[in-house]
Design a protein around this motif. Sequence first.
Motif, PDB file in Angstrom:
ATOM      1  N   ASN A  25       0.771  -1.385  -0.008  1.00 60.53           N
ATOM      2  CA  ASN A  25      -0.087  -0.154  -0.167  1.00 60.53           C
ATOM      3  C   ASN A  25       0.933   1.377  -0.009  1.00 60.53           C
ATOM      4  OD1 ASN A  25      -2.496  -1.539  -0.091  1.00 60.53           O
ATOM      5  ND2 ASN A  25      -2.280  -1.849   2.090  1.00 60.53           N
ATOM      6  N   LEU A  26       2.318   1.034  -0.067  1.00 61.04           N
ATOM      7  CA  LEU A  26       3.009   2.479  -0.182  1.00 61.04           C
ATOM      8  C   LEU A  26       2.525   3.159  -1.328  1.00 61.04           C
ATOM      9  CD1 LEU A  26       6.426   1.124   0.744  1.00 61.04           C
ATOM     10  CD2 LEU A  26       4.998   2.397   2.032  1.00 61.04           C
ATOM     11  N   ILE A  27       2.604   4.554  -1.196  1.00 64.62           N
ATOM     12  CA  ILE A  27       2.119   5.392  -2.343  1.00 64.62           C
ATOM     13  C   ILE A  27       3.690   5.908  -2.944  1.00 64.62           C
ATOM     14  CG2 ILE A  27       0.982   7.337  -3.018  1.00 64.62           C
ATOM     15  CD1 ILE A  27      -1.108   6.515  -0.851  1.00 64.62           C
ATOM     16  N   PHE A  28       3.816   6.219  -4.319  1.00 66.60           N
ATOM     17  CA  PHE A  28       4.842   6.419  -4.829  1.00 66.60           C
ATOM     18  C   PHE A  28       4.375   7.623  -5.905  1.00 66.60           C
ATOM     19  CE2 PHE A  28       7.994   6.893  -8.002  1.00 66.60           C
ATOM     20  CZ  PHE A  28       9.180   7.197  -7.258  1.00 66.60           C
ATOM     21  N   HIS A  29       5.123   8.807  -5.717  1.00 65.78           N
ATOM     22  CA  HIS A  29       4.747   9.989  -6.714  1.00 65.78           C
ATOM     23  C   HIS A  29       6.021  10.144  -7.521  1.00 65.78           C
ATOM     24  CE1 HIS A  29       0.962  10.981  -4.846  1.00 65.78           C
ATOM     25  NE2 HIS A  29       1.495  10.780  -3.555  1.00 65.78           N
ATOM     26  N   GLY A  30       5.984  10.043  -8.825  1.00 68.07           N
ATOM     27  CA  GLY A  30       7.149  10.062  -9.697  1.00 68.07           C
ATOM     28  C   GLY A  30       6.893   9.619 -11.106  1.00 68.07           C
ATOM     29  N   SER A  31       7.820   9.626 -11.748  1.00 66.57           N
ATOM     30  CA  SER A  31       7.856   8.951 -12.898  1.00 66.57           C
ATOM     31  C   SER A  31       9.009   8.421 -13.540  1.00 66.57           C
ATOM     32  CB  SER A  31       7.157   9.605 -14.171  1.00 66.57           C
ATOM     33  OG  SER A  31       8.021  10.993 -14.459  1.00 66.57           O
ATOM     34  N   PHE A  32       9.296   7.398 -14.326  1.00 69.27           N
ATOM     35  CA  PHE A  32      10.541   6.646 -14.828  1.00 69.27           C
ATOM     36  C   PHE A  32      10.365   6.501 -16.132  1.00 69.27           C
ATOM     37  CE2 PHE A  32      10.535   5.405 -10.265  1.00 69.27           C
ATOM     38  CZ  PHE A  32      11.659   5.837  -9.948  1.00 69.27           C
ATOM     39  N   ILE A  33      11.243   6.564 -16.997  1.00 73.22           N
ATOM     40  CA  ILE A  33      11.547   6.112 -18.299  1.00 73.22           C
ATOM     41  C   ILE A  33      12.054   4.600 -18.279  1.00 73.22           C
ATOM     42  CG2 ILE A  33      12.388   6.524 -20.600  1.00 73.22           C
ATOM     43  CD1 ILE A  33      12.333   9.485 -19.986  1.00 73.22           C
ATOM     44  N   ILE A  34      11.135   3.834 -18.401  1.00 71.94           N
ATOM     45  CA  ILE A  34      11.833   2.526 -18.365  1.00 71.94           C
ATOM     46  C   ILE A  34      12.831   2.023 -19.377  1.00 71.94           C
ATOM     47  CG2 ILE A  34      11.125  -0.088 -18.537  1.00 71.94           C
ATOM     48  CD1 ILE A  34       9.527   1.220 -16.221  1.00 71.94           C
ATOM     49  N   GLU A  35      12.821   2.281 -20.384  1.00 72.36           N
ATOM     50  CA  GLU A  35      13.913   2.365 -21.630  1.00 72.36           C
ATOM     51  C   GLU A  35      15.220   2.705 -21.123  1.00 72.36           C
ATOM     52  OE1 GLU A  35      10.801   3.639 -22.346  1.00 72.36           O
ATOM     53  OE2 GLU A  35       9.788   2.008 -22.997  1.00 72.36           O
ATOM     54  N   THR A  36      15.208   3.993 -20.292  1.00 73.33           N
ATOM     55  CA  THR A  36      16.589   4.266 -19.881  1.00 73.33           C
ATOM     56  C   THR A  36      16.840   4.247 -18.473  1.00 73.33           C
ATOM     57  OG1 THR A  36      15.592   6.497 -19.097  1.00 73.33           O
ATOM     58  CG2 THR A  36      16.334   6.180 -21.534  1.00 73.33           C
ATOM     59  N   ASN A  37      16.053   3.201 -17.566  1.00 74.41           N
ATOM     60  CA  ASN A  37      16.672   3.085 -16.372  1.00 74.41           C
ATOM     61  C   ASN A  37      16.616   1.404 -16.063  1.00 74.41           C
ATOM     62  OD1 ASN A  37      16.835   5.477 -14.728  1.00 74.41           O
ATOM     63  ND2 ASN A  37      14.715   5.813 -15.621  1.00 74.41           N
ATOM     64  N   ASN A  38      17.351   0.749 -15.396  1.00 73.12           N
ATOM     65  CA  ASN A  38      17.162  -0.514 -14.935  1.00 73.12           C
ATOM     66  C   ASN A  38      16.361  -0.714 -13.824  1.00 73.12           C
ATOM     67  OD1 ASN A  38      19.049  -0.465 -12.721  1.00 73.12           O
ATOM     68  ND2 ASN A  38      20.725  -0.621 -14.230  1.00 73.12           N
ATOM     69  N   LEU A  39      16.129  -2.056 -13.619  1.00 72.99           N
ATOM     70  CA  LEU A  39      15.142  -2.235 -12.382  1.00 72.99           C
ATOM     71  C   LEU A  39      15.937  -1.785 -11.295  1.00 72.99           C
ATOM     72  CD1 LEU A  39      12.698  -3.438 -11.139  1.00 72.99           C
ATOM     73  CD2 LEU A  39      13.897  -5.877 -11.281  1.00 72.99           C
ATOM     74  N   GLU A  40      17.287  -2.185 -10.831  1.00 71.41           N
ATOM     75  CA  GLU A  40      17.978  -1.730  -9.583  1.00 71.41           C
ATOM     76  C   GLU A  40      17.631  -0.387  -9.388  1.00 71.41           C
ATOM     77  OE1 GLU A  40      21.060  -3.961  -7.836  1.00 71.41           O
ATOM     78  OE2 GLU A  40      21.067  -5.129  -9.880  1.00 71.41           O
ATOM     79  N   LYS A  41      18.150   0.433 -10.537  1.00 71.36           N
ATOM     80  CA  LYS A  41      18.165   2.080 -10.357  1.00 71.36           C
ATOM     81  C   LYS A  41      16.776   2.634 -10.117  1.00 71.36           C
ATOM     82  CE  LYS A  41      19.279   6.085 -12.897  1.00 71.36           C
ATOM     83  NZ  LYS A  41      20.608   6.714 -12.905  1.00 71.36           N
ATOM     84  N   ILE A  42      15.674   2.047 -10.569  1.00 72.92           N
ATOM     85  CA  ILE A  42      14.403   2.338 -10.200  1.00 72.92           C
ATOM     86  C   ILE A  42      13.920   1.811  -8.791  1.00 72.92           C
ATOM     87  CG2 ILE A  42      11.761   1.793 -10.497  1.00 72.92           C
ATOM     88  CD1 ILE A  42      12.743   1.542 -13.494  1.00 72.92           C
TER      89      ILE A  42
END
Length: 67
Positions: A25-42
């Motif tokens: 139920n944690l809420i996160f506000h933000g956005s990522f560009i999946i194509e330029t980030n890897n899973l660990e960075k996100i």
Amino acid sequence: MSIISKELERQFDVTFAFESEQLKNLIFHGSFIIETNNLEKILDIMSETNKFSYSIENKVYIHSLKK
């Protein structure tokens, strides 16, 4: 976090496992560009912001909240 985890599961072909319902139920506000980030960075950015820890083995495990 449950909505974000579903998208990350789809994009990175992983499975998330949560230690508790509270973590889902944690809420996160933000956005990522999946194509330029890897899973660990996100996950690193999200864990710093939302104060949870994680580990990656066969699954992505979301652990207890940091204090």
